[in-house]
Structures are given as structure tokens and as C-alpha cells.
Design an enzyme around this catalytic site. Structure first.
Site, PDB file in Angstrom:
ATOM      1  N   ALA B 152      31.495  38.897  33.499  1.00  0.00           N
ATOM      2  CA  ALA B 152      31.207  37.481  33.708  1.00  0.00           C
ATOM      3  C   ALA B 152      31.430  37.070  35.156  1.00  0.00           C
ATOM      4  O   ALA B 152      30.744  36.185  35.661  1.00  0.00           O
ATOM      5  CB  ALA B 152      32.063  36.628  32.777  1.00  0.00           C
ATOM      6  N   THR B 153      32.364  37.718  35.851  1.00  0.00           N
ATOM      7  CA  THR B 153      32.587  37.374  37.252  1.00  0.00           C
ATOM      8  C   THR B 153      31.320  37.637  38.064  1.00  0.00           C
ATOM      9  O   THR B 153      30.887  36.799  38.856  1.00  0.00           O
ATOM     10  CB  THR B 153      33.777  38.175  37.827  1.00  0.00           C
ATOM     11  OG1 THR B 153      34.972  37.699  37.216  1.00  0.00           O
ATOM     12  CG2 THR B 153      33.883  38.005  39.324  1.00  0.00           C
ATOM     13  N   ASN B 232      39.099  28.812  29.601  1.00  0.00           N
ATOM     14  CA  ASN B 232      39.881  30.000  29.289  1.00  0.00           C
ATOM     15  C   ASN B 232      41.366  29.717  29.108  1.00  0.00           C
ATOM     16  O   ASN B 232      42.083  30.500  28.520  1.00  0.00           O
ATOM     17  CB  ASN B 232      39.683  31.054  30.378  1.00  0.00           C
ATOM     18  CG  ASN B 232      39.998  30.519  31.756  1.00  0.00           C
ATOM     19  OD1 ASN B 232      39.655  29.388  32.087  1.00  0.00           O
ATOM     20  ND2 ASN B 232      40.670  31.307  32.563  1.00  0.00           N
ATOM     21  N   GLN B 260      34.085  32.785  27.331  1.00  0.00           N
ATOM     22  CA  GLN B 260      35.008  32.545  26.215  1.00  0.00           C
ATOM     23  C   GLN B 260      34.302  31.908  25.024  1.00  0.00           C
ATOM     24  O   GLN B 260      34.958  31.606  24.026  1.00  0.00           O
ATOM     25  CB  GLN B 260      36.146  31.613  26.663  1.00  0.00           C
ATOM     26  CG  GLN B 260      36.951  32.104  27.836  1.00  0.00           C
ATOM     27  CD  GLN B 260      37.940  33.196  27.462  1.00  0.00           C
ATOM     28  OE1 GLN B 260      38.106  33.522  26.296  1.00  0.00           O
ATOM     29  NE2 GLN B 260      38.577  33.777  28.453  1.00  0.00           N
ATOM     30  N   SER B 280      30.539  37.908  28.914  1.00  0.00           N
ATOM     31  CA  SER B 280      31.454  38.998  29.217  1.00  0.00           C
ATOM     32  C   SER B 280      31.592  39.890  27.993  1.00  0.00           C
ATOM     33  O   SER B 280      31.649  39.396  26.871  1.00  0.00           O
ATOM     34  CB  SER B 280      32.812  38.429  29.618  1.00  0.00           C
ATOM     35  OG  SER B 280      33.736  39.477  29.725  1.00  0.00           O
ATOM     36  N   THR B 320      22.023  51.613  38.405  1.00  0.00           N
ATOM     37  CA  THR B 320      21.769  52.112  37.060  1.00  0.00           C
ATOM     38  C   THR B 320      22.549  51.306  36.035  1.00  0.00           C
ATOM     39  O   THR B 320      23.746  51.088  36.210  1.00  0.00           O
ATOM     40  CB  THR B 320      22.191  53.591  36.977  1.00  0.00           C
ATOM     41  OG1 THR B 320      21.449  54.319  37.944  1.00  0.00           O
ATOM     42  CG2 THR B 320      21.912  54.163  35.601  1.00  0.00           C
ATOM     43  N   CYS B 406      44.268  36.380  35.738  1.00  0.00           N
ATOM     44  CA  CYS B 406      44.045  36.521  37.175  1.00  0.00           C
ATOM     45  C   CYS B 406      45.169  35.877  37.977  1.00  0.00           C
ATOM     46  O   CYS B 406      45.461  36.289  39.082  1.00  0.00           O
ATOM     47  CB  CYS B 406      42.729  35.873  37.574  1.00  0.00           C
ATOM     48  SG  CYS B 406      41.431  36.108  36.392  1.00  0.00           S
TER      49      CYS B 406
END
Lengths: 101, 483
Positions: B152-153, B232, B260, B280, B320, B406
Site C-alpha cells: 500500500a505504501t 489504521n 485497512q 495491501s 517483474t 511505523c
């Protein structure tokens, strides 16, 4: 007549699938997966208990057979890489899974 | 089983002995512990996950040196157990069904999905595309609109920077909120260095944005609105449908970070007029290291890619595609759409049990976030007169966090809670409980009993708590300045 025969055949097939799924679900070494697999199996079979459409029953049997294969493989993997038990699996919290089915 | 037989046939003597010996061990074990028996063939190959991680000398698992201020030692007498996992917003366990879908692509089917000249490539490409369809159908999209990313980042970075840079010059303004994930806020910060204007909407006490604020913030040169679906830290669900409708009417692109939300609450990109949506893998019981970005085709959203190269994923994300991970994400999405109602009902029940269980036994506990517009699997509680970090350290048997992973190393109070207008002491005393598909009633009850015991203990030691008990209003006290 024929529907009675198929439903009797279904019945024994479903029961045997149910038992195998529970049996193999209880082999997960990881507490959370084991608990989920048993609970999900019970709930799914319970929810479908009054289903009478033979086609739908057949589809569900087919799905359960595939799930059984997954549970067999994954419970084995869970055993291969099992780690320490969770805190609540220690003796005072122990719960008997096998006795319940 | 077949593995064991193979070794026997080859006549590896030490292995033979261990295979033979193991049934007896298993039988003895089965008498003592009737509950769970490692099958004999397995015990020969069994390896603990911890054992594989350990070096010659046994090391204690502790946070790395960069994690500030944490000294972790094991609880007395509980040296061989693992804590209960209650941090589902940080990551979730990989569903065994997901692993089962991935394994063939990590072993036999290793082709490059972009190889067009042989069957190795074709079979992997087929699986990657099937997974793409599963992802698309979970959010009501077309599979051509799904781009695989690393998580997701990356999806958030790609959509925010990508859209802004493509339309730069014509449109120069971005709107987001103060409670977004760090990666959205940081992408916006980078863009403001590049000359963009960014508006950070404030949120109400309940964590929701006000539609009037959003309307007022929109300018003729606004290109993008980025507002997360489910927060989150506090789990509030923003009014996606209203935001989408407003943005569409103003011809502004609407991006939502749904890391989320996907698989937990129903999301339909067409009904909600979402133009870009980040997904994510590891938040929905899939593998880590994979995510997806939904990019609308009609009306078309144009992006400048972050990575250039082979032009995979419609040129938006060269490199890839990680086929096993993509297959895992697809399977996670398939299970999520099948199980969403069942999971949600259960998570809701467990969540109510947890909140009611704690609040009935401990006073001065407040839930952060809106009461109704909240995903029940994310319970953020503030325990007044208790320091959150002390409580976290005391609850050694439970894997918890005070906010996002984080920022869990810093002792700063969460910026999300401060954005809600929470006092610093309440922000400091918050803990996030994450409930998921594999959480059990037994775990919830265990957590309740531990939390109650430790909050009581910590409060007994607190002079503030003593004053509150005596009826002194702490907020009215004028503290003496330090000399």
C-alpha cells in the site's frame, strides 16, 4: 425414490467429509489456525444443514472436498514449522479439542 | 509421508532411526497430551520457526537497537510461550489457504509471468491474471484496472505523486487529511517541495472529516483528494460515497488508501466514485511485500510512473510481477469476499465482548474514534491515569501497540490522536487492540483479564489516580513550575 436414494448417499458422504475435515483441522499445530478451521467447518456445515437442492448440495460437497485437501496439506506444514505454544495454551488454559467431536 | 518413504528407500541410516523411533515418542506424547499429536513422519523433519532463526548460541528475541527505550525480558516461568497476537492493523497472519495457493508458484511453477515464448511464462501469467480478477471483483472493478505493486505504501506513493506530476502546471493543489498514514503525508510533503499546495484537513473529535470543510477546501486548481477509507489507528470509516460524489461533480480525482478497509468492509469503486484505491496484501491475511493499485479507466486517470523499465503493468509499474505474492493476494481477496459477512459478524461480536469486558471492570476507559462509523476490528482505548507505554510493557503476554507500527519506536504520542484533539495525557495512555479472522473468544477473555489486572496495578501506584479517587479535579490543578 431416486431423490431419497441420492439424499441418503449425500448424507453419508457429507458426514464423512465433516468428520475428516474436523479430524484434519485439529491437526494444525498453530492454535489460531486450529481453532478457526474447526470452528469454520462446524459453522459451514451447520449453516447448510437444511439445504435440500441436490445441485447445491453437490456443489458444496465439491467445495468441501477441495477444502479438505487444503486442510490436509496445510496442517502438515503447520506441524513442520510449529513454534512455541501461546500463553493461553499452557496447562491451566488447555482446552480439549478431540473430545468435542 | 512420501518424503519419509523417500528417505527410507535411500537408506539414510540416522534418518531411518529417527523415523522409527518417532512413533513411540508420538504415542507417549499422545498419552500425556491428548490434544495434539505431531504425526510420526512429520516429527523427523519438524523444525521450529524460532530454531531456524536462531544462531549457535541461543539469543533472546528483542527489538533491534534502533527501537528506542525498550528493554524486553521474558516473564518469569513463561519462558516457552508466545504472546497472543492482537496487532492486526500492523499485519495479519497469512491464511493457510493463501499459503496453499502460493506454494506451487514458489516451487514448480516458477516461470516469469511476462515470458511470452514458452509455457512456463504462460502458466504463471494465467495465475497472475486470475488473481487480478479476484482483486478486481472484491472492489467492483475491472481486472484491467488493477496494477500490482509492492504494497500500500507504493500504491499511495504512485497514485499521489503520479497524478500530481502528470497534471502539474495545469493543476497544483492537493487535499488530504491530518490523520492519513505516514506514507500519504510524506508523499504530500515531497510534492509541496516540488511546488504543489497541500491542504491538510482537520478531523472532528470522532476522527471523521467534515464534508463542509472539504467543500470549502476545494479550489479550481485542485487535482486530487486523498482520504483514507479506514484509519489504521482508530478504525474510523470516512464517508467515502459522499466524498466520491463531491469529487466527481468537481472533476477532481479521488484517491483512497483502503489498506485497512478492503476485505473488511464492502467497497465498490463505482458506487463510491473512487478513482484510485490502494490495497495491501498482508493486512488481509495475504503475504507481505505485495499490494495493488486500482486505477480507473473511464474517466481515465493518468499517472507518471515511479519506476521505469520493462513497461510491465501497463507501464505504470515496471519490474517483474512477483507471481507467488500476486497469487497470494488474489487468493486472500477471494477468501475475503467469500468470508466478509462471516468474519465481520464475528469480529464485531469479539470487539463488543472486549470493550464491554474492559469497561465493566475498569473505570475511566475511553474509546477513541466515532462510535458508529468504525471498523469493529480496530479498538483504540485510552486508559486515563495510566501511561500507555508502561501498560504495553506490563502486558508482555499480549502483542499490542499504541499506534501504527511505523511509529511504534518513538515515545511521542500519536499524531492521529492529537489530530482528534485528544489531550496529550490521553494520547499517551492509548492502546490499540486489533481483532481479526483468527482471534478467539478465549484470547479476548485472556486479554480482558490481563488488561484489568495491570491497569488496576498501575493506577494503584499513580499519585494522580489517588487524587482522582479523593475527588480532586486534576485539570484544575496549577502545577508549580520547576525551578
Amino acid at each position: 425414490m431416486s431423490s431419497a436414494v441420492t439424499s441418503a448417499a449425500h448424507r453419508s458422504q457429507v458426514l464423512s467429509l465433516y468428520r475428516s475435515l474436523l479430524h484434519h483441522s485439529s491437526k494444525f499445530a498453530a492454535y489460531n489456525f486450529r481453532d478457526y478451521a474447526i470452528r469454520r467447518t462446524r459453522d459451514a456445515f451447520h449453516a447448510a444443514k437444511s439445504e435440500s437442492d441436490p445441485e447445491k448440495i453437490q456443489a458444496m460437497i465439491h467445495k468441501a472436498q477441495k477444502e479438505l485437501e487444503v486442510v490436509k496439506r496445510q496442517s502438515l506444514i503447520s506441524q513442520l514449522y510449529s513454534g512455541e505454544k501461546l500463553v493461553l495454551e499452557t496447562s491451566k488454559h488447555q482446552r480439549n479439542f478431540i473430545g468435542r467431536h | 509421508m512420501s518424503f519419509a518413504r523417500l528417505t527410507l528407500a535411500r537408506g539414510a541410516a540416522p534418518m531411518l532411526r529417527s523415523v522409527r523411533a518417532s512413533p513411540q515418542i508420538a504415542r507417549i506424547a499422545s498419552m500425556a497430551v491428548p490434544r495434539f499429536v505431531v504425526s510420526p513422519s512429520v516429527s523427523a523433519f519438524h523444525t521450529g520457526a524460532k530454531r531456524m532463526q536462531a544462531t549457535e548460541t541461543q539469543v533472546l528475541i528483542t527489538p533491534s537497537a534502533e527501537s528506542l527505550g525498550f528493554e524486553v525480558s521474558r516473564a518469569e516461568g513463561e519462558s516457552n510461550t508466545r504472546p497472543i497476537y492482537m496487532d492486526m492493523q500492523a499485519t495479519s497472519p497469512t491464511d493457510p489457504r493463501v499459503l496453499d495457493a502460493m506454494l506451487p508458484y514458489m516451487t514448480e511453477l516458477y516461470g516469469n509471468p511476462h515470458s511470452r515464448t514458452h509455457s512456463y511464462g504462460w502458466e504463471t501469467e494465467k495465475a497472475v491474471d486470475k488473481a487480478r480478477e479476484e482483486i478486481a471483483s472484491l472492489i467492483g472493478a475491472d481486472s484491467k484496472e488493477i496494477v500490482y505493486t509492492s504494497g500500500a505504501t507504493e500504491s499511495n506513493n504512485l497514485s499521489i505523486k503520479g497524478v500530481a506530476r502528470f497534471y502539474k502546471g495545469k493543476k497544483n493543489h492537493i487535499i488530504t487529511t491530518q490523520t492519513e498514514h505516514k506514507c500519504v503525508l510524506d508523499s504530500c510533503r515531497v510534492l509541496s517541495d516540488e511546488g504543489f499546495d497541500v491542504t491538510y484537513l482537520s478531523v472532528g473529535k470522532n476522527g471523521l472529516i467534515s464534508m463542509d470543510d472539504l467543500k470549502a477546501a476545494i479550489r479550481p486548481d485542485t487535482v486530487l483528494v486523498s482520504i483514507m477509507a479506514v484509519n489504521n489507528e482508530i478504525g474510523v470509516i470516512q464517508p467515502l460515497e459522499e466524498i466520491g460524489k463531491l469529487c466527481r461533480s468537481k472533476k477532481i480525482f479521488f484517491h483512497t488508501d483502503a489498506a485497512q478497509a478492503v476485505g473488511k468492509i464492502p467497497i465498490d469503486v463505482n458506487k463510491m466514485n473512487i478513482d484510485l484505491l490502494s490495497i495491501s496484501g498482508h493486512k488481509i491475511y495475504g503475504p507481505k511485500g505485495v499490494g495493488a493499485l486500482y486505477v480507473r479507466r473511464r474517466p481515465r486517470v493518468r499517472l507518471v510512473p515511479l519506476l521505469t523499465g520493462g513497461g510491465q503493468e501497463r507501464g505504470l509499474r515496471s519490474g517483474t510481477v512477483a507471481a507467488p505474492l500476486a497469487v497470494g493476494l488474489g487468493e486472500a481477496c477471494r477468501i475475503a469476499s467469500e468470508e466478509m459477512a462471516y468474519d465481520h459478524e464475528r469480529v464485531k461480536r469479539l470487539s463488543e465482548r472486549l470493550v464491554a469486558g474492559i469497561q465493566s471492570k475498569v473505570s475511566h476507559v475511553f474509546r477513541n474514534g466515532d462510535e458508529v462509523q468504525t471498523y469493529p476490528g480496530c479498538v483504540n482505548l485510552s486508559f486515563a491515569y495510566v501511561e500507555g507505554e508502561s501498560l504495553l510493557m506490563a502486558l508482555k503476554d499480549i502483542a499490542l501497540s499504541s499506534g501504527s507500527a511505523c511509529t511504534s519506536a518513538s515515545l511521542e504520542p500519536s499524531y492521529v490522536l492529537r489530530a482528534l484533539g485528544a489531550e496529550d495525557d490521553m494520547a499517551h495512555s492509548s492502546i490499540r487492540f486489533g481483532i481479526g479472522r483468527f482471534t478467539t473468544e478465549e484470547e479476548i477473555d485472556f486479554v480482558i483479564s490481563r488488561v484489568v489486572a495491570h491497569v488496576d496495578k498501575l493506577r494503584e501506584m499513580s499519585p494522580l489516580w489517588e487524587m482522582v479517587q479523593e475527588g480532586i479535579d486534576i485539570s484544575k490543578i496549577e502545577w508549580a513550575q520547576h525551578a
